[in-house]
Design a protein around this motif. Sequence first.
Motif, mmCIF file in Angstrom:
data_model
loop_
_atom_site.group_PDB
_atom_site.id
_atom_site.type_symbol
_atom_site.label_atom_id
_atom_site.label_comp_id
_atom_site.label_asym_id
_atom_site.label_seq_id
_atom_site.Cartn_x
_atom_site.Cartn_y
_atom_site.Cartn_z
ATOM 1 N N UNK A 100 0.828 -1.204 0.000
ATOM 2 C CA UNK A 100 0.000 0.000 0.000
ATOM 3 C C UNK A 100 0.867 1.261 0.000
ATOM 4 N N UNK A 101 1.950 1.239 0.816
ATOM 5 C CA UNK A 101 2.849 2.396 0.865
ATOM 6 C C UNK A 101 3.559 2.604 -0.469
ATOM 7 N N UNK A 102 3.984 1.504 -1.127
ATOM 8 C CA UNK A 102 4.676 1.623 -2.415
ATOM 9 C C UNK A 102 3.745 2.128 -3.510
ATOM 10 N N UNK A 103 2.506 1.646 -3.475
ATOM 11 C CA UNK A 103 1.586 1.987 -4.552
ATOM 12 C C UNK A 103 1.011 3.393 -4.392
ATOM 13 N N UNK A 104 0.699 3.787 -3.178
ATOM 14 C CA UNK A 104 -0.018 5.045 -2.975
ATOM 15 C C UNK A 104 0.797 6.106 -2.247
ATOM 16 N N UNK A 105 1.953 5.738 -1.688
ATOM 17 C CA UNK A 105 2.803 6.712 -1.024
ATOM 18 C C UNK A 105 3.926 7.152 -1.936
ATOM 19 N N UNK A 106 5.043 7.422 -1.338
ATOM 20 C CA UNK A 106 6.192 7.856 -2.115
ATOM 21 C C UNK A 106 7.452 7.212 -1.588
ATOM 22 N N UNK A 107 8.379 6.917 -2.470
ATOM 23 C CA UNK A 107 9.636 6.304 -2.063
ATOM 24 C C UNK A 107 10.520 7.334 -1.372
ATOM 25 N N UNK A 108 11.437 6.895 -0.498
ATOM 26 C CA UNK A 108 11.564 5.484 -0.113
ATOM 27 C C UNK A 108 10.551 5.102 0.963
ATOM 28 N N UNK A 109 10.227 3.800 1.005
ATOM 29 C CA UNK A 109 9.381 3.260 2.069
ATOM 30 C C UNK A 109 10.300 2.648 3.124
ATOM 31 N N UNK A 110 10.087 3.019 4.371
ATOM 32 C CA UNK A 110 10.956 2.563 5.455
ATOM 33 C C UNK A 110 10.150 1.701 6.419
ATOM 34 N N UNK A 111 10.687 0.525 6.722
ATOM 35 C CA UNK A 111 10.055 -0.397 7.666
ATOM 36 C C UNK A 111 10.977 -0.525 8.878
ATOM 37 N N UNK A 112 10.467 -0.207 10.055
ATOM 38 C CA UNK A 112 11.265 -0.294 11.281
ATOM 39 C C UNK A 112 10.593 -1.248 12.249
ATOM 40 N N UNK A 113 11.402 -1.988 12.986
ATOM 41 C CA UNK A 113 10.919 -2.967 13.953
ATOM 42 C C UNK A 113 11.586 -2.693 15.294
#
Length: 550
Positions: free
Chosen positions: A394-407
Motif C-alpha cells: 500500500x505504501x509503495x503503490x499510494x505513497x512515495x519512495x523510499x518506504x521505510x520499515x522499522x521494527x
Amino acid sequence: MSGAAKRAILSGLRLTSLRVRLVVVFALVALTAAVSASGIAYWLNREAVLTRTQDAALDGFRQDMQNRAAALPLRPTQYELEKTAQQMAGGEGYNVLLIGERAAGKPIVGASNRDEFTLDDVPPRLRDAVDKRQDLSAGNAAPYHLYWLRTERAGKPYLVGGTRIIGGGPTGYVFKSLEQERQDLNSLAWSLGIATLLALVGSALLAQAAATTVLKPVHRLGEAARRLGEGKLDTRLRVSGTDELAELARTFNKTAESLEKKVADMSAREESSRRFVADMSHELRTPMTALTAVTEVLEDEADNLDPMIAPAVQLVVSETRRLGDLVENLMEVTRFDAGTARLVLDDVDVADQVTACIDARAWLDAVELDAERGIMARLDPRRLDVILANLIGNALKHGGSPVRVSVRLLGGEGEPDGAEELLIEVRDHGPGIPEEVLPHVFDRFYKASASRPRSDGSGLGLSIAMENAHIHGGDITASNSPDGDGAIFALRLPRDASTLREAADGGEDRRGGGRDGHHARGDRGDRGGQGGRDGRRADGRDGDEGVDAQ
C-alpha cells in the motif's frame, strides 16, 4: 486506611448517590420543618410565660401602689417608706423601691431590701419615662402611667417597672427576677431540640425506606439494561402496580422486545449476506481456476501473438488476476465474519520475516529495513506476511519512495527492558492521508480515489490486515508524519500470541469478543482447512493482494 478501602468507600457512595441525595433531602425538609415548628413553639411559649409573669407582677404592684403607697402622707418619713415597701413586697416574689420627699427638692428612698434593689438598679430611661408628665387629652386621661422593661444584672434577667401616684405621692419601682422563667424556657428549648433531633432521625429512617422502595425498581431496571447491553435481548422486567415506575418497566419491556426483533432480523439478513458472499466466492473459484490457467497460457504465448491482440490479452490477464485476488479476499473475509479464522503459531525472527516478505515480492530496492536480527516472537507467520504485504504494498503503490520499515520492542511503560509488545512501522514519503480519510482507511471496500491515483486494488487489503492484527490481539493505526512528509502505519502485536489460547477457549479473542467474534486458536491442524489461500506460496504476485488506496 488503605487505598483499596478508600476506593471501596467511594465506590459505595457512588453506587448509593441517589439514595444519599434522597436521605439528605428528606433530612433537610424534616430539619427545616422541625426547626421552624420548634422555633415558633419556643417563641410563643416564651412570650406567654414572660407576659403572664410580668402581668401578675405589674398588676400586683399597681394595686399596692393604689392601696398602700397612696395612703402615705404627702411628706412621708424614710421609715414609713421602707415599711410600706416591705409590705408591698412581702410574699409577692419581687422587691419594691419607694421614693418620696421629706421637703421640696429633698428626696428620700425606702427599699424593701437594700441588698437586692436600689435606685441604681433602675435604668435612667425608665426613670425618665416614669417622671415625665403626659399632656391630658381625649386619648390620655392620666398624666402618669406605669412603665416597665426587661433588663439584666450580673447575667440574670429581671423585670423593672415603675409609676408614681397621681396628685402627689411617692414614686414606686418594682424589681422582679425572671431567672425561674428563664430556666423553664431553657428546659423547653432542650425538649424542643430533642424533639427536633428525633424528627431528623425519623425522617432519615423514612427516607431510607422511601429510597429503598423507589430505588429497588430502579436497580432492577439498571440490571436489566446492563444485561440487555451484554446481548441478553430476552431480558424483561416484572411489572407490578400502576405508578410511574411500573409504566417505565412496561416501556423498557416494549423497547427490549422491539430491539430483540430488530436485532434478530438484522442478524438473519447479515447471516444471509455472509452465506451469499461465501457461496459466491466458492462458486467463483472453479471458473477462476480455469480462467487463471488460460491466462497463464496466453501470457506465455504473448510474444507470439499479433501486436494488435497482445494489449487485449495483457488486459485480460491483469483483470483475471484482480478477479482472482478479489475472490480470495472475499473468502478470507467470510472466514473472519464466520469466526473460523485460526492462528497457526510459530516462533519467528521478525527481521527475517520482514525480509522474506520484501524479497518474495521483489521490493528490496524500494524498501529500507531497520530491524535488529534476533527479535523473536510467537506469531502466525502467514498472517504476519499478509499484514506486511498489504501495508508495504500500500505504501509503495499510494505513497512515495523510499518506504521505510522499522521494527522495535516496547515494554509496559514504553521502555525496551522486559518488552512484551512488538511495534512495526511502515512509513512512506508521499503526500500523506487527508484528515477526512484517516478514520476510514481500514473500512472494507473503501478507496480514497479523490485524493489518490486510481487504485487497482479491491479495497479489502487494509481491512484484512486489520483483521489479522486483531486475531493476534494487536492493532494497526494510521497517521500522517509530524513533518508532513508521508503516512505512517503502525502495527502493534503481542510478542507472544499464545496467551490468546485461554481467551479463545472461552469463546473470545483478545478484543473481548471482538467485532466479529473471532477465535484465536493455535492448532496447527487448521492449516489444511484454510482453503486454497492458506497453502499458497508467497510469490511476487501475492504482494498486490488486497492493497487499498490509503
